[in-house]
Design a protein around this motif. Structure first.
Motif, PDB file in Angstrom:
ATOM      1  N   THR A 146       0.807  -1.217   0.000  1.00  0.00           N
ATOM      2  CA  THR A 146       0.000   0.000   0.000  1.00  0.00           C
ATOM      3  C   THR A 146       0.833   1.256   0.000  1.00  0.00           C
ATOM      4  N   ASP A 147       2.035   1.215   0.541  1.00  0.00           N
ATOM      5  CA  ASP A 147       2.855   2.412   0.511  1.00  0.00           C
ATOM      6  C   ASP A 147       4.269   2.070   0.086  1.00  0.00           C
ATOM      7  N   PRO A 148       4.466   1.933  -1.233  1.00  0.00           N
ATOM      8  CA  PRO A 148       5.784   1.534  -1.702  1.00  0.00           C
ATOM      9  C   PRO A 148       6.724   2.732  -1.773  1.00  0.00           C
ATOM     10  N   LEU A 149       6.278   3.887  -1.281  1.00  0.00           N
ATOM     11  CA  LEU A 149       7.012   5.109  -1.549  1.00  0.00           C
ATOM     12  C   LEU A 149       7.834   5.582  -0.379  1.00  0.00           C
ATOM     13  N   ALA A 150       7.896   4.736   0.612  1.00  0.00           N
ATOM     14  CA  ALA A 150       8.544   5.174   1.830  1.00  0.00           C
ATOM     15  C   ALA A 150       9.845   5.920   1.527  1.00  0.00           C
ATOM     16  N   LYS A 151      10.643   5.400   0.580  1.00  0.00           N
ATOM     17  CA  LYS A 151      11.949   6.019   0.347  1.00  0.00           C
ATOM     18  C   LYS A 151      11.864   7.215  -0.588  1.00  0.00           C
ATOM     19  N   GLU A 152      11.407   6.961  -1.856  1.00  0.00           N
ATOM     20  CA  GLU A 152      11.605   8.014  -2.850  1.00  0.00           C
ATOM     21  C   GLU A 152      10.356   8.824  -3.202  1.00  0.00           C
ATOM     22  N   GLY A 153       9.165   8.337  -2.917  1.00  0.00           N
ATOM     23  CA  GLY A 153       7.969   9.011  -3.404  1.00  0.00           C
ATOM     24  C   GLY A 153       7.306   9.907  -2.389  1.00  0.00           C
ATOM     25  N   PRO A 154       6.121  10.474  -2.766  1.00  0.00           N
ATOM     26  CA  PRO A 154       5.389  11.300  -1.818  1.00  0.00           C
ATOM     27  C   PRO A 154       4.838  10.440  -0.687  1.00  0.00           C
ATOM     28  N   SER A 155       4.564  11.068   0.457  1.00  0.00           N
ATOM     29  CA  SER A 155       4.019  10.275   1.555  1.00  0.00           C
ATOM     30  C   SER A 155       2.587   9.894   1.225  1.00  0.00           C
ATOM     31  N   SER A 156       2.132   8.786   1.787  1.00  0.00           N
ATOM     32  CA  SER A 156       0.860   8.229   1.377  1.00  0.00           C
ATOM     33  C   SER A 156      -0.318   9.117   1.787  1.00  0.00           C
ATOM     34  N   ASP A 201       4.383  10.448 -10.258  1.00  0.00           N
ATOM     35  CA  ASP A 201       4.310   9.196 -11.019  1.00  0.00           C
ATOM     36  C   ASP A 201       3.515   8.115 -10.285  1.00  0.00           C
ATOM     37  N   TYR A 202       2.726   8.532  -9.304  1.00  0.00           N
ATOM     38  CA  TYR A 202       1.959   7.564  -8.519  1.00  0.00           C
ATOM     39  C   TYR A 202       0.467   7.860  -8.596  1.00  0.00           C
ATOM     40  N   SER A 203      -0.333   6.859  -8.292  1.00  0.00           N
ATOM     41  CA  SER A 203      -1.772   7.048  -8.223  1.00  0.00           C
ATOM     42  C   SER A 203      -2.257   6.596  -6.863  1.00  0.00           C
ATOM     43  N   TYR A 204      -3.078   7.438  -6.248  1.00  0.00           N
ATOM     44  CA  TYR A 204      -3.724   7.039  -5.008  1.00  0.00           C
ATOM     45  C   TYR A 204      -5.159   6.669  -5.370  1.00  0.00           C
ATOM     46  N   LEU A 205      -5.561   5.460  -5.008  1.00  0.00           N
ATOM     47  CA  LEU A 205      -6.873   4.972  -5.432  1.00  0.00           C
ATOM     48  C   LEU A 205      -7.869   4.877  -4.287  1.00  0.00           C
ATOM     49  N   ILE A 206      -9.062   5.392  -4.568  1.00  0.00           N
ATOM     50  CA  ILE A 206     -10.217   5.096  -3.728  1.00  0.00           C
ATOM     51  C   ILE A 206     -11.083   4.203  -4.615  1.00  0.00           C
ATOM     52  N   ASN A 250      -7.247  -2.641  -4.855  1.00  0.00           N
ATOM     53  CA  ASN A 250      -6.312  -1.517  -4.684  1.00  0.00           C
ATOM     54  C   ASN A 250      -6.895  -0.317  -3.942  1.00  0.00           C
ATOM     55  N   HIS A 251      -8.007  -0.503  -3.265  1.00  0.00           N
ATOM     56  CA  HIS A 251      -8.594   0.618  -2.522  1.00  0.00           C
ATOM     57  C   HIS A 251      -7.610   1.141  -1.479  1.00  0.00           C
ATOM     58  N   ASN A 252      -7.563   2.460  -1.342  1.00  0.00           N
ATOM     59  CA  ASN A 252      -6.738   3.126  -0.348  1.00  0.00           C
ATOM     60  C   ASN A 252      -5.266   2.764  -0.490  1.00  0.00           C
ATOM     61  N   SER A 253      -4.824   2.631  -1.741  1.00  0.00           N
ATOM     62  CA  SER A 253      -3.395   2.342  -1.906  1.00  0.00           C
ATOM     63  C   SER A 253      -2.767   3.327  -2.875  1.00  0.00           C
ATOM     64  N   LEU A 254      -1.493   3.540  -2.676  1.00  0.00           N
ATOM     65  CA  LEU A 254      -0.710   4.439  -3.519  1.00  0.00           C
ATOM     66  C   LEU A 254       0.210   3.557  -4.333  1.00  0.00           C
ATOM     67  N   ILE A 255       0.006   3.527  -5.641  1.00  0.00           N
ATOM     68  CA  ILE A 255       0.805   2.599  -6.439  1.00  0.00           C
ATOM     69  C   ILE A 255       1.437   3.339  -7.624  1.00  0.00           C
ATOM     70  N   PRO A 256       2.574   2.865  -8.115  1.00  0.00           N
ATOM     71  CA  PRO A 256       3.175   3.526  -9.271  1.00  0.00           C
ATOM     72  C   PRO A 256       2.153   3.565 -10.411  1.00  0.00           C
TER      73      PRO A 256
END
Ligand code: FAD
Ligand code: NAP
Length: 510
Positions: A146-156, A201-206, A250-256
């Motif tokens: 759900t939050d693969p961005l811990a290192k390089e992306g925006p916070s969830s 470059d990410y999508s947050y999905l509801i 993929n609800h409530n997830s931030l994915i590339p």
């Protein structure tokens, strides 16, 4: 990999075929067009060699099928025997062989993740990859991260919801400042609601199956400085909801973004007007149950089923004219989308599109593309190099720059076409150049009549160095280029030779 010949089509004798290198330009043999492929898949021939059986494929087994005449490729867990497709692949056999006997998903996604391979290769399906017993300890399959961005992306981001008697409001907290109405794409279909918020470059999905029925239309508001999005749904009945609904994939997830897949909705054809002898302005209407605004410089994909196979091609929205930025919108929420589309009589997709009647539907995807409005920041000189329908991304880029960039001194368009009759919106362009002194225009024709007094020929170092003069030695420049692939590639090379940096050039491709 399995790219539909979207950019590969100049005829074999065309100038466009002269340049070499790059992908999707391998001339196909006679009888090896996409239409021929579709015919073969419908012929009843056993294309897998398995007589219709589907099997479980182990990694060891997959590896064995790595030759041209016995080539299996895995895409997203499904294995296809692509040997029968080799000669039909517009990118050529070599490119397809890069995935031979292995998992080609990443290669496929790099080139054309939008191509509807499931439909095109359904007769080549060998089976599924055998499921590995477990994921290595501590790892989750991709879709559950759900939050693969811990290192390089925006916070969830996160979300919440509240209700009144008549309304349900979903609030998305993105914690980003550069969010606007273009960033949110929302669709309500049957009882499900899907909202995709694009954050770089990410999508947050509801993605929810709603607990109660709602009306078809809804509204979206963005509080830009805090990155808060409010989606206001209208209840069908004034009852109190105990919960919003239950989560879907993929609800409530931030994915590339590249992993989200393309999402389509059906849009109605409202009008179709001739622009040149072969190019038309199509107007499509989004359903009331969709919120979608295509950002400047981005494109969408159209999907049509042609003789039983789903075919997908990219198109770039334009405004209804070069002057529409100054008009009041006809409908709220930008419900109309316009496209300038050239009809190729021998093409696969555009004749079908042209046959659509007013009121018919075409499926349109979420926007894609890597052009960013931030490329305009502090811009002083904007140079546009367009060939044929490569003019389409320039329409919004041009209007946006002239209307919204205070630092802009000069915009120059060099527009390459075969003949005068092929020039899209010539009189509008001339009118704009007359009206706005910052805008200059140059037409270059490759096959003009003897009466043509303007420039003739093709892209050349001399033509470019004369055209690309900065208004000041220190001007911040951006050069946008779009046209047939060989045109774009040749242009990019010439621009590098002229010492323009990567940041100063943007090429529009799929
Ligand atoms: P195709 O079937 O691809 O064929 C076109 C022509 O080439 C035909 O004459 C055909 O006979 C010939 N041909 C096909 N394959 C070969 C081959 N291998 N060798 C020789 N000749 C061949 N187009 C627009 O009009 N407007 C847009 O806004 C637009 N936006 C785009 C945005 C992007 C990002 C990209 C990549 C492309 C865009 N295009 C646009 C092009 C569009 O996607 C299609 O490629 C185009 O409409 C042609 O589709 P078609 O299926 O009708 O033609
Ligand atoms: P076209 O009429 O075939 O070509 C337009 C002009 O460009 C012609 O004068 C042509 O010369 C010239 N040209 C072609 N290749 C050239 C090269 N290598 N160097 C210099 N000049 C060259 O164009 P079209 O049919 O409209 O096709 C437009 C293309 O743009 C399509 O390939 C489409 O996929 C692409 N497109 C891409 C995007 C995007 O990526 N975002 C958007 C829209 C369109 P000739 O007389 O020799 O043909």
């Amino acid at each position: 990999m399995l790219n539909v010949p979207s950019q590969s089509f100049p005829g074999s004798s065309s100038q466009q075929r002269v340049s070499s290198g790059g992908r999707s330009k391998v001339p196909l043999k006679q009888g090896r067009s996409l239409m021929d492929w579709i015919r073969l898949t419908k012929s009843g021939k056993d294309l897998t060699g398995l007589k219709g059986r589907l099997i479980e494929v182990t990694e060891e087994e997959l590896k064995k099928h790595n030759k041209k005449d016995d080539c299996w490729i895995c895409i997203r867990g499904f294995v296809y025997n692509v040997s029968p497709y080799m000669e039909y692949h517009p990118g050529g056999e070599e490119e397809l062989m890069r995935g031979a006997g292995s998992d080609g998903t990443d290669l496929f996604d790099q080139v054309h993740r939008w191509v509807n391979y499931e439909s095109m290769l359904k007769e080549c399906l060998v089976g599924r990859m055998a499921v590995k017993p477990a994921f290595p300890k501590g790892m989750l399959p991709k879709s559950q991260v759900t939050d693969p961005l811990a290192k390089e992306g925006p916070s969830s981001p996160s979300y919440d919801w509240f209700q009144t008697d008549a309304l349900v409001t979903i609030v998305i907290y993105t914690k980003q400042k550069d969010i606007n109405l273009d960033s949110v794409i929302a669709d309500h279909r049957d009882d499900s609601f899907r909202a995709e918020t694009v954050i770089r470059d990410y999508s947050y999905l509801i993605h929810i199956a709603l607990s109660h029925e709602i009306q078809e239309d809804f509204s979206v508001r963005v509080v830009e400085n805090v990155g808060k999005i409010e989606i206001v749904l209208k209840k069908k009945e004034n009852t109190s909801w105990k919960c919003l609904g239950h989560p879907l994939e993929n609800h409530n997830s931030l994915i590339p973004k590249k992993d989200t897949g393309l999402y389509y909705r059906k849009c109605r054809l409202i009008s179709k007007e001739d622009v040149t002898h072969d190019t038309k302005l199509f107007c499509l209407m989004l359903p009331p149950s969709t919120h979608l605004q295509v950002p400047t410089g981005q494109h969408v994909y159209f999907k049509l089923t042609i003789t039983g196979t789903e075919i997908v091609k990219p198109y770039t929205p334009v405004s209804d004219s070069l002057f529409s930025e100054f008009k009041e919108p006809v409908l709220p929420n930008n419900k109309y989308i316009y496209f300038l589309i050239k009809i190729y009589p021998a093409g696969l997709f555009t004749p079908e599109l042209d046959h659509l009647q007013i009121g018919d539907y075409v499926s349109v995807s979420n926007p894609e593309g890597n052009f960013k409005i931030s490329q305009f920041q502090e811009l002083e000189d904007l140079f546009l190099l367009a060939a044929g329908t490569g003019f389409t991304p320039m329409v919004k880029v041009l209007s946006y720059a002239l209307t919204n960039i205070p630092s802009l001194r000069k915009v120059k368009l060099m527009f390459f076409n075969k003949t005068e009759d092929d020039i899209i919106w010539r009189s509008q362009l001339e009118k704009l150049a007359f009206k706005d002194k910052r805008f200059d225009l140059e037409f270059v024709l490759s096959a003009p009549t003897s009466e043509w007094n303007g420039k003739r020929g093709y892209l050349s170092p001399a033509l470019l160095s004369e055209f690309l003069k900065r208004s000041l030695d220190t001007s911040k420049v951006l050069i946008c280029i779009c046209g047939p692939m060989p045109f774009t590639e040749q242009g990019m090379k010439l621009l590098h030779d002229l010492n323009f940096s990567k940041d100063e050039i943007h090429s529009f491709t799929a």
